[in-house]
Design a protein around this motif. Sequence first.
Motif, short mmCIF file in Angstrom:
data_model
loop_
_atom_site.label_atom_id
_atom_site.label_comp_id
_atom_site.label_asym_id
_atom_site.label_seq_id
_atom_site.Cartn_x
_atom_site.Cartn_y
_atom_site.Cartn_z
N MET A 1 2.46 67.46 5.07
CA MET A 1 2.12 66.60 6.24
C MET A 1 0.44 66.65 6.41
SD MET A 1 3.95 65.80 9.76
CE MET A 1 3.29 64.43 10.96
N ASN A 2 -0.25 65.64 6.36
CA ASN A 2 -1.81 65.72 6.85
C ASN A 2 -1.67 65.73 8.48
OD1 ASN A 2 -2.59 66.06 4.05
ND2 ASN A 2 -2.65 63.92 3.77
N THR A 3 -2.68 66.70 9.08
CA THR A 3 -2.80 66.23 10.51
C THR A 3 -4.29 65.74 10.50
OG1 THR A 3 -1.35 68.35 11.04
CG2 THR A 3 -2.95 67.39 12.59
N VAL A 4 -4.16 64.57 11.48
CA VAL A 4 -5.62 64.02 11.75
C VAL A 4 -6.23 64.94 12.73
CG1 VAL A 4 -6.82 61.94 12.57
CG2 VAL A 4 -4.65 61.61 11.11
N VAL A 5 -7.34 65.43 12.10
CA VAL A 5 -8.37 66.10 12.96
C VAL A 5 -9.16 65.33 14.03
CG1 VAL A 5 -10.35 67.80 13.08
CG2 VAL A 5 -8.60 67.75 11.31
N PRO A 6 -8.95 65.61 15.34
CA PRO A 6 -9.71 64.89 16.33
C PRO A 6 -11.32 65.23 16.22
CG PRO A 6 -8.59 66.65 17.29
CD PRO A 6 -8.10 66.68 16.05
N ALA A 7 -11.93 64.03 16.65
CA ALA A 7 -13.52 64.07 16.84
C ALA A 7 -13.90 65.30 17.88
CB ALA A 7 -13.97 62.83 17.32
N LEU A 8 -12.91 65.37 18.86
CA LEU A 8 -13.36 66.44 19.88
C LEU A 8 -12.18 66.91 20.52
CD1 LEU A 8 -15.59 67.61 21.75
CD2 LEU A 8 -15.10 65.66 23.48
N ALA A 9 -12.33 68.30 20.55
CA ALA A 9 -10.89 68.83 21.39
C ALA A 9 -11.36 70.22 22.10
CB ALA A 9 -9.89 69.42 20.01
N GLY B 1 -12.98 69.59 14.16
CA GLY B 1 -12.10 70.66 13.52
C GLY B 1 -13.06 72.08 13.55
N SER B 2 -14.24 71.89 13.69
CA SER B 2 -15.08 73.29 13.45
C SER B 2 -15.51 73.71 15.12
CB SER B 2 -16.49 73.00 12.98
OG SER B 2 -15.99 72.50 11.49
N VAL B 3 -15.50 75.02 15.45
CA VAL B 3 -15.86 75.55 16.66
C VAL B 3 -17.31 75.36 16.90
CG1 VAL B 3 -16.08 77.56 18.07
CG2 VAL B 3 -14.26 77.07 16.67
N VAL B 4 -17.82 74.92 18.15
CA VAL B 4 -19.13 74.83 18.36
C VAL B 4 -19.46 75.62 19.36
CG1 VAL B 4 -20.95 73.21 19.43
CG2 VAL B 4 -18.94 72.37 17.90
N ALA B 5 -20.70 76.49 19.33
CA ALA B 5 -21.18 77.61 20.05
C ALA B 5 -21.08 77.06 21.53
CB ALA B 5 -22.33 78.09 19.60
N SER C 1 -17.47 58.11 18.02
CA SER C 1 -16.10 58.22 19.27
C SER C 1 -16.82 58.40 20.52
CB SER C 1 -15.27 59.77 18.69
OG SER C 1 -15.06 59.63 17.35
N ILE C 2 -16.21 58.05 21.38
CA ILE C 2 -16.77 57.95 22.61
C ILE C 2 -15.79 58.45 23.86
CG2 ILE C 2 -17.88 56.11 24.53
CD1 ILE C 2 -18.28 54.36 21.71
N VAL C 3 -16.48 59.20 24.92
CA VAL C 3 -16.05 59.29 26.26
C VAL C 3 -17.02 58.47 27.12
CG1 VAL C 3 -15.53 61.20 27.80
CG2 VAL C 3 -15.47 62.00 25.32
N ASP D 1 -7.46 71.01 28.92
CA ASP D 1 -7.28 70.89 27.47
C ASP D 1 -7.56 69.12 27.27
OD1 ASP D 1 -6.23 73.16 26.93
OD2 ASP D 1 -4.13 72.60 27.43
N LEU D 2 -8.48 68.90 26.50
CA LEU D 2 -8.85 67.38 26.34
C LEU D 2 -8.89 67.06 24.64
CD1 LEU D 2 -11.14 65.38 28.53
CD2 LEU D 2 -11.77 65.64 26.02
N THR D 3 -8.51 65.91 24.55
CA THR D 3 -8.82 65.41 22.88
C THR D 3 -9.07 64.28 22.74
OG1 THR D 3 -6.84 66.77 22.34
CG2 THR D 3 -7.53 65.34 20.88
N LEU D 4 -10.35 63.88 21.84
CA LEU D 4 -10.79 62.72 21.85
C LEU D 4 -10.62 62.37 20.21
CD1 LEU D 4 -12.80 60.19 22.34
CD2 LEU D 4 -14.49 61.59 22.07
N ALA D 5 -9.58 61.41 19.95
CA ALA D 5 -9.39 60.96 18.79
C ALA D 5 -10.61 60.45 18.03
CB ALA D 5 -8.22 59.86 18.53
N ARG D 6 -10.79 60.59 16.77
CA ARG D 6 -11.88 59.75 16.04
C ARG D 6 -11.94 58.17 16.22
NH1 ARG D 6 -12.75 61.07 10.27
NH2 ARG D 6 -14.76 60.07 10.57
N HIS D 7 -13.01 57.67 16.44
CA HIS D 7 -13.22 56.43 16.38
C HIS D 7 -12.40 55.56 17.56
CE1 HIS D 7 -13.96 56.62 11.65
NE2 HIS D 7 -15.07 57.38 12.59
#
Length: 508
Positions: A1-9, A68-72, A201-203, A27-33
Amino acid sequence: MNTVVPALALSGVSKHYGQVAALRAVDLTLARHSVLGLVGENGAGKSTLISVINGTVLPTDGELRVNGSVVAPGAPLAAARAGIATVFQEQGLVANLRVHENMLLGRERGFARAGFLGTNATAALARDVLNELGIAIDPMAVTGDLAFGERQLVEIAKAFALGRIYPVEPIVLLDEPTSALSDKETQILFNSIRRWRDKASIVLVSHRLSDVFAVCDHVTALKDGTVNGHWAVADATPDMLHEAIVGRPRSAGYYKESEQREDLGEIVLDIRSLTVPGQLRDVSLSVQAGEIVGVAGVLGSGKTVLGNAITGAIRPAGGEISIRGKRLKPGSRSDALAADVGFVPAERNIAGVIGMHSIEWNLTLPSLRSFRFGRWPVLSAARQARVTDSWIERLRVRTPGRAVQIRNLSGGNAQKVVFAKWLARGIKVFVLDDPGRGLDVGAKEEIYVLLRDLARQGVAIVLISDNLPEIIGLSNRIITLRSGAISAEINAPAHDKPAETAVVPHMV
């Protein structure tokens, strides 16, 4: 099962300043697009959270991932390279640079050849972004020559341009983007957001719940540094969000109509044939003690110019302004101050407070004479401290103390200090230009209570606002301006408020 990676988590993000927790395990999640609305009271932690995301604030704990990638953490350059761009409520443009230079400021390296900046290339890129956003601004224009609302649109275009510089999909953080925009400019922005959703993707941080319902897919509410709810916008209601933001249900009398004063006193403010070339034409208006007169109009109607003329900030070419029968010297701020005319400007941080100075300094500035020892040019520090502490307590200003620099307060608390400096003086006329701008629903409600209290004390109030429901709900009468002239006068008694559809035709 493929999991959609959010733009921001964000996971477990906390930020402490000493013993004070600005954010607690967020905890906050921004879905892509998608567009995520972020709402909360002033001081709820929204600005701190935005600063953690863009790397300008180092969190105490927690993790940030982009695609999906950690940002410093605490690294603005790393955030920018990940595509994160911020449009701040307080503009950060350089006035004497051209629009395209501001849009690519700090990102010019990719356009330099042999040590020379390729102006044609930067202007072309800026023009493409502006055209794609539907913003009709010349990229060669000098930024300082633009109106405030136009400069805000340049800030937004600057954020979207980031996606052209780095090979990433941009994540755009919009902090109160509509607070200085006209209805037309707001619609341009919203249409642009809808067009760019497949590329970004926008907040969206906003105190206007109508913004959230107009353009967002999901909404997250913050309260006291924690997430107090997350919903799909389709499942949310204004009352639901209000309760999540302030911690109590929205009052049926949000504008305190039941407290509207109808037994008005004598005429306090009298304006006759006021004229400012190209901006006001033969404006006459009177305001009685205890009356709130709303001034409505579109951008460029002259409503802000009227407020500036009453307070002496600009000199009219003709006409006269009188306070309790005494004529004011045209264009004299000191004369207006001596007549106890208070003013809350629309651009609070530019014209309402001096950010680097303390709450005490700002609050007591208009009333320095009252703190003197007799006739001696020496101020009583003890009396200043006493008065400041009294107003901090009375208006429930959230601050560790009177010595805090006012720029470190949230918007709502800074606005309370602006009110307090005039209340401490004992004003007779209060001119307010968009006093709720940038404030959350809870802070606005507290401001409305203050206005009703002032009216009860006999202060004559001129309320200038872009928020039509606010003007209708608070005013005894509404004056509409169109092309610098009064186009209508509409009664607004507490028991029979006019509909917006009865006011708008006189504005356009």
